[in-house]
Write a protein that holds these residues in place. Structure first.
Motif, short mmCIF file in Angstrom:
data_model
loop_
_atom_site.label_atom_id
_atom_site.label_comp_id
_atom_site.label_asym_id
_atom_site.label_seq_id
_atom_site.Cartn_x
_atom_site.Cartn_y
_atom_site.Cartn_z
N UNK A 1 0.88 -1.17 0.00
CA UNK A 1 0.00 0.00 0.00
C UNK A 1 0.91 1.22 0.00
N UNK A 2 0.54 2.22 -0.78
CA UNK A 2 1.39 3.41 -0.89
C UNK A 2 0.51 4.66 -0.87
N UNK A 3 0.97 5.67 -0.15
CA UNK A 3 0.23 6.94 -0.12
C UNK A 3 1.19 8.10 -0.40
N UNK A 4 0.69 9.05 -1.13
CA UNK A 4 1.41 10.29 -1.31
C UNK A 4 1.19 11.19 -0.11
N UNK A 5 2.25 11.85 0.32
CA UNK A 5 2.17 12.73 1.49
C UNK A 5 2.59 14.13 1.06
N UNK A 6 1.81 15.12 1.44
CA UNK A 6 2.14 16.50 1.11
C UNK A 6 2.17 17.35 2.38
N UNK A 7 3.02 18.37 2.35
CA UNK A 7 3.04 19.35 3.42
C UNK A 7 3.58 20.64 2.84
N UNK A 8 3.58 21.68 3.64
CA UNK A 8 4.11 22.96 3.16
C UNK A 8 5.61 22.87 2.92
N UNK A 9 6.28 21.92 3.55
CA UNK A 9 7.74 21.86 3.48
C UNK A 9 8.27 20.77 2.55
N UNK A 10 7.47 19.75 2.29
CA UNK A 10 8.00 18.63 1.50
C UNK A 10 6.85 17.83 0.90
N UNK A 11 7.21 17.05 -0.11
CA UNK A 11 6.32 16.03 -0.64
C UNK A 11 7.03 14.69 -0.49
N UNK A 12 6.27 13.65 -0.41
CA UNK A 12 6.88 12.35 -0.28
C UNK A 12 5.86 11.25 -0.41
N UNK A 13 6.28 10.08 -0.03
CA UNK A 13 5.35 8.95 -0.05
C UNK A 13 5.77 7.94 1.00
N UNK A 14 4.80 7.14 1.36
CA UNK A 14 4.98 6.15 2.42
C UNK A 14 4.39 4.84 1.92
N UNK B 1 -6.47 -11.59 -1.92
CA UNK B 1 -7.58 -11.31 -2.83
C UNK B 1 -8.38 -10.13 -2.29
N UNK B 2 -9.56 -9.91 -2.87
CA UNK B 2 -10.35 -8.73 -2.51
C UNK B 2 -10.84 -8.77 -1.06
N UNK B 3 -10.83 -9.95 -0.45
CA UNK B 3 -11.25 -10.03 0.95
C UNK B 3 -10.26 -9.37 1.90
N UNK B 4 -9.00 -9.37 1.51
CA UNK B 4 -7.98 -8.92 2.46
C UNK B 4 -7.07 -7.80 1.97
N UNK B 5 -7.01 -7.57 0.65
CA UNK B 5 -5.94 -6.68 0.16
C UNK B 5 -6.08 -5.24 0.67
N UNK B 6 -7.31 -4.78 0.94
CA UNK B 6 -7.40 -3.40 1.44
C UNK B 6 -6.90 -3.28 2.89
N UNK B 7 -6.63 -4.43 3.51
CA UNK B 7 -6.05 -4.39 4.85
C UNK B 7 -4.70 -3.70 4.88
N UNK B 8 -3.93 -3.84 3.80
CA UNK B 8 -2.63 -3.17 3.74
C UNK B 8 -2.82 -1.65 3.75
N UNK B 9 -3.81 -1.19 2.99
CA UNK B 9 -4.07 0.26 2.93
C UNK B 9 -4.57 0.78 4.27
N UNK C 1 -3.19 0.40 -3.73
CA UNK C 1 -2.70 -0.94 -3.41
C UNK C 1 -2.18 -1.57 -4.69
N UNK C 2 -0.99 -2.14 -4.61
CA UNK C 2 -0.49 -2.93 -5.73
C UNK C 2 -0.17 -4.32 -5.20
N UNK C 3 -0.56 -5.32 -5.96
CA UNK C 3 -0.28 -6.70 -5.54
C UNK C 3 0.07 -7.54 -6.75
N UNK C 4 0.78 -8.61 -6.51
CA UNK C 4 1.23 -9.50 -7.57
C UNK C 4 2.51 -10.16 -7.12
N UNK C 5 2.99 -11.08 -7.91
CA UNK C 5 4.18 -11.82 -7.54
C UNK C 5 5.43 -10.95 -7.71
#
Lengths: 135, 160
Positions: free
Chosen positions: B51-64, B89-97, B125-129
């Protein structure tokens, strides 16, 4: 404490969090739990159940959701005569002062901060129940 | 107004504490943290869901990003949801987010008090082998490795 047959609606866009909250409520003895995956799908459910005469008694809603957010759902619930007295608890991973103030002005009953345990949810429910019954 | 943060212990600590706290409380999973290091290669371990999110602030941009091998993720979900899973699968993958949302919420509270007011986008969310996790281009990225009863996983923090 709220009785075990309390009619509860859990609103969260994340399926896993709905599962966690249902599991948590089940551990506290609650079985009459309905799910909605967003504020947009929750609102018609709330209206329909209120019109049937057996409205939800307790809503646990996530704050950050696509389409209709928790704060907008709270606004709608409090604006409708049929639903305005429903207990509304906001569930959130972020508790900013500005957000808390806005929700308080709209009449939110309590917050559950993620991560949560059955004990922390129980504590919030007991607080709200005792407050309502003392009023 | 705050300065651009250094990817040092003080900045990383709220994310590390948030990860340990979130996994412990929400997933009944004790985790340990190893020494963070700069990301030099695509993946330091096999990653099957992130799971990945973009983070913004007045001082920096980034991601987690929160990144798991399949076995670790399924064990964490089992601990969180109380039932075993065999596939992502769809039952659990949003758990990462959702776990990432909670970790961010914890870190945001601490960093806001330090002058870094942050906002985040909706997680993807990105998933795969053996997927590749990519952050904002050219951003210095730090990997925080975690281990414990559920297996290994990573938190990646990039600040531009």
């Amino acid at each position: 404490m709220f009785p075990a047959n309390t009619k509860i609606l859990v609103v969260d866009d994340m399926k896993t969090m709905r599962m966690v909250m249902k599991k948590t409520l089940k551990a506290l003895g609650f079985e009459n739990v309905t799910e909605a995956d967003d504020g947009e799908t929750a609102w018609p459910l709330i209206q329909q159940s209120a019109s049937s005469g057996e409205g939800f008694q307790l809503i646990l809603s996530d704050w950050n959701m696509p389409k209709v957010q928790g704060i907008e759902l709270l606004r709608r619930v409090r604006s409708d005569d049929k639903t305005k007295n429903t207990v509304f608890i906001m569930v959130t991973a972020e508790s900013e002062k500005g957000q808390v103030k806005e929700a308080a002005q709209l009449g939110v009953d309590q917050y559950v901060i993620k991560p949560f345990t059955p004990d922390s949810v129980k504590e919030k429910l007991e607080f709200v129940y005792n407050k309502k019954n003392a009023a | 107004m705050s300065a651009i943060p250094k990817l040092d212990v003080d900045f990383l600590k709220p994310f590390i504490e948030g990860t340990i706290h979130t996994l412990k409380i929400q997933c009944s999973t004790e985790v340990t943290v190893a020494k963070p290091y700069k990301k030099e290669q695509a993946n330091p371990m096999q990653i099957d869901i992130a799971a990945i999110i973009g983070v913004t602030s007045s001082a920096f941009n980034g991601s987690l990003a929160l990144c798991f091998p399949k076995e670790s993720f399924l064990k964490v979900m089992e601990n969180m949801l109380g039932e075993p899973f065999t596939e992502i699968d769809s039952d659990v993958e949003d758990g990462a987010a959702e776990l990432l949302n909670i970790i961010f919420g914890h870190a945001k509270k601490v960093l806001t008090d330090q002058g870094y007011s942050m906002e985040k986008a909706i997680p993807s969310i990105i998933s795969g082998n053996n997927i590749t996790v990519q952050h904002v281009s050219d951003s210095p990225t730090v990997i925080v490795p975690f281990g414990g009863q559920a297996g290994d996983f990573l938190v990646e923090i990039a600040v531009n």
